[in-house]
Design a protein around this motif. Structure first.
Motif, PDB file in Angstrom:
ATOM      1  N   PRO A 304      39.676  50.192  42.768  1.00  0.00           N
ATOM      2  CA  PRO A 304      40.201  49.058  41.977  1.00  0.00           C
ATOM      3  C   PRO A 304      41.310  49.479  41.006  1.00  0.00           C
ATOM      4  N   LYS A 305      41.286  50.747  40.519  1.00  0.00           N
ATOM      5  CA  LYS A 305      42.354  51.225  39.626  1.00  0.00           C
ATOM      6  C   LYS A 305      43.684  51.283  40.369  1.00  0.00           C
ATOM      7  N   LEU A 306      43.653  51.732  41.626  1.00  0.00           N
ATOM      8  CA  LEU A 306      44.867  51.782  42.442  1.00  0.00           C
ATOM      9  C   LEU A 306      45.429  50.382  42.683  1.00  0.00           C
ATOM     10  N   ILE A 307      44.519  49.411  42.907  1.00  0.00           N
ATOM     11  CA  ILE A 307      44.958  48.029  43.139  1.00  0.00           C
ATOM     12  C   ILE A 307      45.588  47.444  41.880  1.00  0.00           C
ATOM     13  N   ILE A 308      45.001  47.741  40.725  1.00  0.00           N
ATOM     14  CA  ILE A 308      45.553  47.265  39.448  1.00  0.00           C
ATOM     15  C   ILE A 308      46.967  47.795  39.239  1.00  0.00           C
ATOM     16  N   GLU A 309      47.129  49.087  39.460  1.00  0.00           N
ATOM     17  CA  GLU A 309      48.442  49.701  39.248  1.00  0.00           C
ATOM     18  C   GLU A 309      49.484  49.151  40.219  1.00  0.00           C
ATOM     19  N   LYS A 310      49.048  48.795  41.398  1.00  0.00           N
ATOM     20  CA  LYS A 310      49.949  48.252  42.410  1.00  0.00           C
ATOM     21  C   LYS A 310      50.621  46.972  41.924  1.00  0.00           C
ATOM     22  N   TYR A 311      49.925  46.198  41.084  1.00  0.00           N
ATOM     23  CA  TYR A 311      50.446  44.897  40.640  1.00  0.00           C
ATOM     24  C   TYR A 311      50.901  44.906  39.176  1.00  0.00           C
ATOM     25  N   GLY A 313      53.066  44.685  36.170  1.00  0.00           N
ATOM     26  CA  GLY A 313      54.376  44.108  35.908  1.00  0.00           C
ATOM     27  C   GLY A 313      54.773  42.969  36.827  1.00  0.00           C
ATOM     28  N   VAL A 314      53.949  42.659  37.841  1.00  0.00           N
ATOM     29  CA  VAL A 314      54.304  41.617  38.806  1.00  0.00           C
ATOM     30  C   VAL A 314      54.237  40.214  38.188  1.00  0.00           C
ATOM     31  N   THR A 315      53.226  39.971  37.369  1.00  0.00           N
ATOM     32  CA  THR A 315      53.035  38.613  36.840  1.00  0.00           C
ATOM     33  C   THR A 315      54.027  38.269  35.726  1.00  0.00           C
ATOM     34  N   GLY A 316      54.498  39.285  35.015  1.00  0.00           N
ATOM     35  CA  GLY A 316      55.429  39.013  33.916  1.00  0.00           C
ATOM     36  C   GLY A 316      54.746  38.478  32.674  1.00  0.00           C
TER      37      GLY A 316
END
Length: 421
Positions: A304-311, A313-316
């Motif tokens: 789940p940490k890898l998934i968090i980092e993947k996104y 800054g995406v939402t702004g």
């Protein structure tokens, strides 16, 4: 009391023949007379005047319609008699106008069930607007309010009812109304009756009534089969090379839920401020469940940490993930399951990921108490359902191999019998 009642109180049903409807039917009216003063009201019923028994104030015959209308008239009579008796007991006197207004729900709105329910919903909506309560829960309360309003209108021909008029039959008939008229499942009936029971508890606390009229009514949630997928299927999804790129976000969110136990709404509301380093040096999700407002603290594993980092800054904004609608998530999950060729007995939805978290981590040895804390359950009994599910899986796995020992079992059984003989 009975002598006084007979000499001062009278209820009569009669026909208003000067206002016939297009089909020839005429309205059935009621007249309450107390101490010679009469007040009339509409029963909201109408019949063919040729079928009316003038002497007894009832419908002639034994047809379904006649029996149904007479039953409603009996119910109206019973409720008005009760109102009269209780007013006389509580206040020492009453009038035909007071009885009429009470029966119609006028003048008693401050302590009437729908009025209190409406005020509760308005307060709840304000909390929803401030982000303190769930929109989904508010939506459920609005549905229950409408069902209750329709029930009172259809069953009692009223716009509202005072709490003091409620009895044990009310909640049982509302239960029946939900099951039969609204075709609700047992668990939906449970969900819809709980707010009504809570209103009565509130009325007791406010001193509107002294005794709980629903104390003998019992209903509980029936266990349902909670869909989940196995650990090896979670891995298949993780390693799946997607044919359509747009499914990737939902795949990541589903996997994230499988490793955190967060529901759709909790992932949607997850903010960066909820992710904190804790006493043990690891990152945790520190939050409260949107559904129950219960603390749900989950230590983040590497996936789940890898998934968090993947996104990042995406939402702004402060939200961690750009979460699609629940319908879109469920649709994409269905496509993902097909692509990964995962075969399950039950339909897989986005919420399946939360159930998968529970069963997967229980199976791997996480204690029930720890799992209950992570999932934000109010009661550990809710978490125990997953322990039962994993036991059922073990039982099914044993069924798959038990036949292989049939020969050994038969030989052993035969030997045992010979020893006994």
């Amino acid at each position: 009391m009975e002598t006084v009642k007979r000499s001062t109180f009278k209820l009569l049903f009669y026909l208003k023949k000067n206002e016939p409807k297009k089909n020839g039917n005429v309205p059935v009216m009621g007249r309450i007379t107390i101490d010679g003063i009469a007040k009339t009201f509409s029963t909201k019923l109408d019949i063919n005047p040729n079928n009316w028994d003038l002497k007894h104030g009832r419908v002639l015959g034994k047809s379904t319609q006649a029996l149904n209308i007479n039953l409603k008239l009996d119910n109206i009579r019973g409720r008005i008699n009760k109102i009269y008796d209780e007013m006389l007991k509580d206040e020492g006197f009453t009038t035909s106008q007071k009885v009429k207004l009470s029966f119609l729900g006028v003048g008693v709105m401050d302590d009437a069930i729908l009025q209190v329910f409406k005020e509760q919903n308005e307060d709840f909506e304000r909390m929803v607007n401030k982000g303190k309560r769930s929109q989904n829960t508010f939506y459920k309360y609005k549905i229950v309010y409408n069902h209750l309003k329709n029930f009172i209108k259809e069953r009692y021909h009223r716009d509202d009812m005072a709490f003091r008029e409620l009895n044990s039959d009310f909640i049982r008939e509302f239960d029946f109304f939900l099951r039969i008229d609204k075709e609700c499942t047992h668990n939906t009936v449970w969900v819809y009756t709980m707010p009504v029971i809570s209103l009565v508890d509130l009325a007791i606390k406010k001193g509107l009534i002294r005794k709980n009229p629903f104390e003998n009514y019992e209903i509980s949630m029936q266990e349902t089969n909670r869909s989940y997928i196995l650990k090896e299927n979670v891995e298949k999804l993780m390693l799946l090379r997607l044919s359509i790129v747009k499914y990737e976000l939902v795949k990541d969110l589903f996997i994230f839920s499988c490793f955190t136990g967060l529901s759709y709404i909790d992932i949607q509301k997850l903010k960066w401020s909820n992710i904190q380093s804790f006493f043990d040096g690891h990152q945790w999700i520190i939050s409260r469940r949107k559904k129950s407002d219960v603390a749900s603290n989950v230590r983040l594993l590497e996936i789940p940490k890898l998934i968090i980092e993947k996104y990042r800054g995406v939402t702004g904004n402060d939200y961690v993930f750009p979460v699609p609608s629940n319908a879109t998530c469920n649709s994409h999950v269905n496509k993902l399951v097909q692509e990964a060729e995962i075969i399950t007995e039950q339909k897989v939805t986005f919420h399946t990921a939360r159930h998968t978290f529970a069963t997967m981590f229980l199976t791997e040895g996480v204690p029930l108490e720890s799992l209950s804390k992570m999932m934000g359950h109010k009661n550990i009994s809710t978490t125990q359902i997953y322990a039962k599910i994993t036991s059922q899986k073990i039982s099914k796995d044993m069924d798959l191999v038990s036949y292989k020992f049939a020969g050994m079992e038969a030989a052993f059984s035969k030997m045992e019998k010979e020893v006994i003989i």
